[in-house]
Design an enzyme around this catalytic site. Structure first.
Site, short mmCIF file in Angstrom:
data_model
loop_
_atom_site.label_atom_id
_atom_site.label_comp_id
_atom_site.label_asym_id
_atom_site.label_seq_id
_atom_site.Cartn_x
_atom_site.Cartn_y
_atom_site.Cartn_z
CB CYS A 199 11.47 -53.99 9.13
SG CYS A 199 10.52 -56.08 8.20
CD GLU B 183 20.18 -60.03 8.49
OE1 GLU B 183 21.93 -60.35 9.84
OE2 GLU B 183 19.33 -59.76 9.49
CB CYS C 45 19.02 -49.94 0.50
SG CYS C 45 17.62 -49.08 -0.08
CB CYS D 106 15.48 -44.26 4.52
SG CYS D 106 14.39 -44.68 3.25
CB CYS E 247 16.94 -47.72 7.10
SG CYS E 247 16.75 -49.45 6.90
CB CYS F 202 10.71 -60.41 6.07
SG CYS F 202 11.53 -58.60 6.00
N1 SAH Z 1 12.77 -50.31 0.99
C1 SAH Z 1 11.56 -51.16 1.52
C2 SAH Z 1 11.14 -51.92 1.83
C3 SAH Z 1 12.10 -52.16 2.88
S1 SAH Z 1 12.16 -51.95 5.08
C4 SAH Z 1 11.30 -50.04 2.41
O1 SAH Z 1 11.71 -49.13 2.99
O2 SAH Z 1 9.43 -49.75 2.40
C5 SAH Z 1 11.15 -52.42 5.64
C6 SAH Z 1 9.93 -52.04 6.41
O3 SAH Z 1 11.39 -50.96 7.48
C7 SAH Z 1 9.70 -50.01 5.90
O4 SAH Z 1 8.76 -50.03 6.23
C8 SAH Z 1 10.75 -49.02 6.66
O5 SAH Z 1 9.97 -47.89 6.93
C9 SAH Z 1 11.09 -49.42 8.02
N2 SAH Z 1 11.78 -49.69 9.01
C10 SAH Z 1 13.37 -49.22 8.61
N3 SAH Z 1 13.86 -48.77 9.78
C11 SAH Z 1 13.55 -49.33 10.81
C12 SAH Z 1 13.85 -49.07 11.81
N4 SAH Z 1 14.95 -48.57 12.20
N5 SAH Z 1 12.76 -49.49 13.16
C13 SAH Z 1 11.59 -49.98 12.15
N6 SAH Z 1 11.76 -50.14 11.59
C14 SAH Z 1 12.10 -49.19 9.85
FE1 SF4 Z 2 16.18 -49.33 1.93
FE2 SF4 Z 2 15.09 -48.95 4.36
FE3 SF4 Z 2 14.71 -46.89 3.25
FE4 SF4 Z 2 13.76 -48.98 2.97
S1 SF4 Z 2 13.68 -48.16 4.54
S2 SF4 Z 2 13.55 -47.74 1.17
S3 SF4 Z 2 15.46 -50.49 3.13
S4 SF4 Z 2 16.68 -47.75 3.27
#
Ligand code: SAH
Ligand code: SF4
Length: 357
Positions: A343, A100, A120, A124, A127, A113
């Site tokens: 995001c 996306e 991934c 995390c 996420c 974005c």
């Molecule tokens: N993988 C990279 C870039 C993509 S994630 C990274 O982790 O930086 C982009 C952003 O979305 C990151 O700052 C992450 O911490 C945030 N993010 C992920 N899941 C989220 C959620 N459920 N609510 C708010 N922000 C989130």
């Molecule tokens: Fe991967 Fe989501 Fe963690 Fe970014 S926040 S590194 S997209 S698992």
């Protein structure tokens, strides 16, 4: 919807090709090198998607090109338009492989974005992308192809454009393809986007940060910090066990910043986990001396995540502590909530519909 020409091994698709790649392809047809420049400008400046539209190339050569090469953007499966104007693009880049991009219009600028991987591997726990299986890296044609698709739809070229590499995937796990894509975005003969308008966000892959520091073209760097102790960060972002907060922040201190440049620290506030006033004060101490700004992102809660958003009082209190210490801080206001464009929420739902969880 799935288009065979988007397969990874596909060398016939010229979207994503560098000028060198095009010169090699054109040389193979016995054509002069300036033809490669015409094609390059056609793809990245004029956003042409059909050989018939290359008005500066004669019909005969166009026919040959048509037989040999395609100009394929990642196939759009659906576009969700939010009440606030945010548009979420869902692309299908292989069987069941959804990625996306989000187009966020604002008064003075538009922000795109974009994603770098299908899934991934970092995993995390806050996420939705991290909950998906890592499928594969995206190739440059698919990474810049997202931008070309969005640009073709945008209509205007008047407004400033920001690219944020913050969609699905960890960009430093796909280093070479991401760097080739950044070169295409920023090349003055190509898409011509200023590197100052491109931001790459990482979960903290330290060797990636150090390698980026050596590149000739360096975008803005954003770090998803999200915790102030290793104890908490180890749980939230598993790679913290490999590169802890001290190691990560040392790489940030060593990172070369342009004049007036700053590192962005993203901090996802999770209710009861990392949103206390002590966390805010620790954050100030940890980042002392760094040229920075902080983006506070209240967690986008999701039924699949067993975590909750912070209360608005907690967010305000956290923000106030940073302000009191003269730290530049923004609270990210949710955009496109009604189309799940936040995001970290990307492609999760659609992927889940395909049973891939
Ligand atoms: N993988 C990279 C870039 C993509 S994630 C990274 O982790 O930086 C982009 C952003 O979305 C990151 O700052 C992450 O911490 C945030 N993010 C992920 N899941 C989220 C959620 N459920 N609510 C708010 N922000 C989130
Ligand atoms: Fe991967 Fe989501 Fe963690 Fe970014 S926040 S590194 S997209 S698992």
């Amino acid at each position: 919807m799935y288009n065979e020409s988007m397969q990874k091994a596909d060398t016939t698709n010229l979207v994503g090709a560098s000028l060198d790649d095009l010169e090699a392809a054109i040389g193979g047809l016995g054509q002069p090198r300036y033809r490669a420049r015409q094609i390059y400008a056609g793809i990245y400046q004029r956003l042409l998607r059909s050989w018939d539209d290359f008005s500066d190339i004669g019909k005969q050569l166009r026919e040959t090109l048509k037989e040999r090469f395609t100009l394929a953007y990642p196939p759009v499966q659906q576009v969700f338009v939010s009440r606030d104007g945010t548009r979420r693009y869902l692309f299908e880049v292989g069987p069941g492989q959804k990625i996306e991009s989000v187009f966020i219009p604002e008064e003075k600028r538009d922000t795109f974005c974009i994603s770098t991987q299908v899934g991934c591997a970092v995993g995390c726990i806050f996420c939705v992308t991290g909950k998906l299986r890592m499928r594969r890296n995206l190739v440059p044609g698919e990474i810049v192809g997202q931008i070309l698709s969005l640009l073709a739809d945008r209509g205007t070229t008047e407004k400033r454009l920001n690219i944020v590499i913050m969609g699905m995937g960890e960009p430093f796990h796909n280093y070479d393809n991401v760097m080739s894509s950044i070169r295409l975005m920023t090349d003055e003969d190509g898409m011509s986007i200023s590197p100052r308008r491109v931001t790459l966000s990482t979960s903290g892959v330290v060797p990636g940060i150090r390698k980026l520091a050596e590149e000739p073209v360096i975008p803005n760097l954003a770090i998803s910090l999200n915790a102030t102790t290793d104890e908490v960060r180890d749980v939230l972002i598993p790679i913290n066990r490999k590169w802890n907060i001290a190691t990560l922040l040392q790489a940030c201190r060593d990172f070369p910043l342009a004049q007036r440049g700053r590192i962005t620290f993203e901090y996802v506030l999770i209710g009861g986990v990392n949103d206390s006033p002590e966390d805010a004060r620790r954050l100030v101490r940890l980042l002392q001396g760094l040229r920075k700004k902080i983006n506070l992102i209240p967690l986008n809660a999701d039924p699949w995540l067993s975590l909750k958003s912070p209360s608005s009082e907690r967010v305000l209190e956290f923000q106030q502590i940073l302000v009191d210490h003269h730290v530049t801080v923004n609270v990210r206001r949710p955009r496109g909530e009604d189309v799940y464009a936040a995001c970290g929420m990307l492609a999760g739902r659609e992927q889940a519909k395909g049973g891939d969880r």
